[in-house]
Design an enzyme around this catalytic site. Sequence first.
Site, mmCIF file in Angstrom:
data_model
loop_
_atom_site.group_PDB
_atom_site.id
_atom_site.type_symbol
_atom_site.label_atom_id
_atom_site.label_comp_id
_atom_site.label_asym_id
_atom_site.label_seq_id
_atom_site.Cartn_x
_atom_site.Cartn_y
_atom_site.Cartn_z
ATOM 1 N N GLN A 48 -23.278 13.825 -41.918
ATOM 2 C CA GLN A 48 -23.359 15.054 -42.715
ATOM 3 C C GLN A 48 -24.665 15.073 -43.524
ATOM 4 O O GLN A 48 -25.013 14.087 -44.172
ATOM 5 C CB GLN A 48 -22.136 15.149 -43.651
ATOM 6 C CG GLN A 48 -22.014 16.465 -44.411
ATOM 7 C CD GLN A 48 -21.801 17.676 -43.506
ATOM 8 O OE1 GLN A 48 -21.238 17.584 -42.427
ATOM 9 N NE2 GLN A 48 -22.270 18.831 -43.941
ATOM 10 N N ASP A 73 -24.180 17.166 -33.108
ATOM 11 C CA ASP A 73 -24.814 18.173 -33.964
ATOM 12 C C ASP A 73 -26.002 18.830 -33.261
ATOM 13 O O ASP A 73 -26.475 19.890 -33.685
ATOM 14 C CB ASP A 73 -25.319 17.523 -35.259
ATOM 15 C CG ASP A 73 -24.452 17.844 -36.459
ATOM 16 O OD1 ASP A 73 -23.816 18.911 -36.464
ATOM 17 O OD2 ASP A 73 -24.422 17.022 -37.394
ATOM 18 N N LYS A 83 -14.161 19.740 -41.019
ATOM 19 C CA LYS A 83 -14.420 19.178 -39.680
ATOM 20 C C LYS A 83 -13.270 18.249 -39.286
ATOM 21 O O LYS A 83 -12.801 18.279 -38.143
ATOM 22 C CB LYS A 83 -15.768 18.439 -39.667
ATOM 23 C CG LYS A 83 -16.939 19.397 -39.748
ATOM 24 C CD LYS A 83 -18.289 18.739 -39.960
ATOM 25 C CE LYS A 83 -19.339 19.821 -40.223
ATOM 26 N NZ LYS A 83 -20.701 19.314 -40.419
#
Length: 281
Positions: free
Chosen positions: A96, A119, A52
């Site tokens: 995460q 997200d 990422k």
Amino acid sequence: MAQIIDGKAISAQIKDELKQKVSDMKAQGKEITLAVIQVGTDPASTVYVGNKKKACEYIGIRSLAYELPEETTEQELLSLIDGLNQRTDVNGILVQLPLPAHIDEDKVIRSIAPEKDVDGFHPQSVGALCIGEKGFVSCTPAGIIQLLKRSGIEITGKECVVVGRSNIVGKPMALLLLRENGTVTVAHSKTKDLASVTKRADILVAAIGKPKFFTREYIKEGAVVIDVGIHRMENKKLCGDVDYDDVAPVCSAITPVPGGVGPMTIAMLMSNCVESASMQW
Ligand code: GUN
């Protein structure tokens, strides 16, 4: 022979489009910043987070990395997120997953400001998707819609079967296919006579989490098969939820593993970051 849907090429195309967009924004003095938080040192998470950060660098998005120790308390993490929510120079926040067991994942997801929820996991983002309002969409299912569209595959009126009902993939996938006018069935590991359901699919999204589970007995001739699974086999090679060699000869299009759905997740995260910044200015 089936069309191989090249997620690597399509994601590269999307990233190049975003790179151009970000460069245009920079020319207007607008910089985009993504905060990436990892708690602990789970090796798979470290690889994902690294990818990422690399994608941010390629596109021209500034990434702020927070690598927190395993013993970080829930309160410490919530305080960090609260600070990032308030910073006007931070456009997106990504935590995460999975988090260590002592931290309540749902509470953490809810603590992210919905306008920075790149997200798409916040209940407000999920609710917006459900009722057709604007909001961030979970990256893997959003990437699958892009794979289909950019491969010229029509969704309207098609029988779409999603196998898997997770909050991150299965449920948003079903909602997105519905939004694209598909006729959608959600099946899962407890579905009776699964093959009879999947055999109806013009478009099958396999997200059951079992290596090489779907053999040709589950597939309608000429179907489009999207494989969300990723598993490491004993011989160290990667495979998906679909038995690729068995299924490819009977379908019209299929995503490989690796190089299918996987690369799209990060491309869509980058797309959400650009969108978050555009909305905040
Ligand atoms: N862990 C596995 N997939 C994801 C993802 O898409 N986002 C986050 N934040 N964590 C993950």
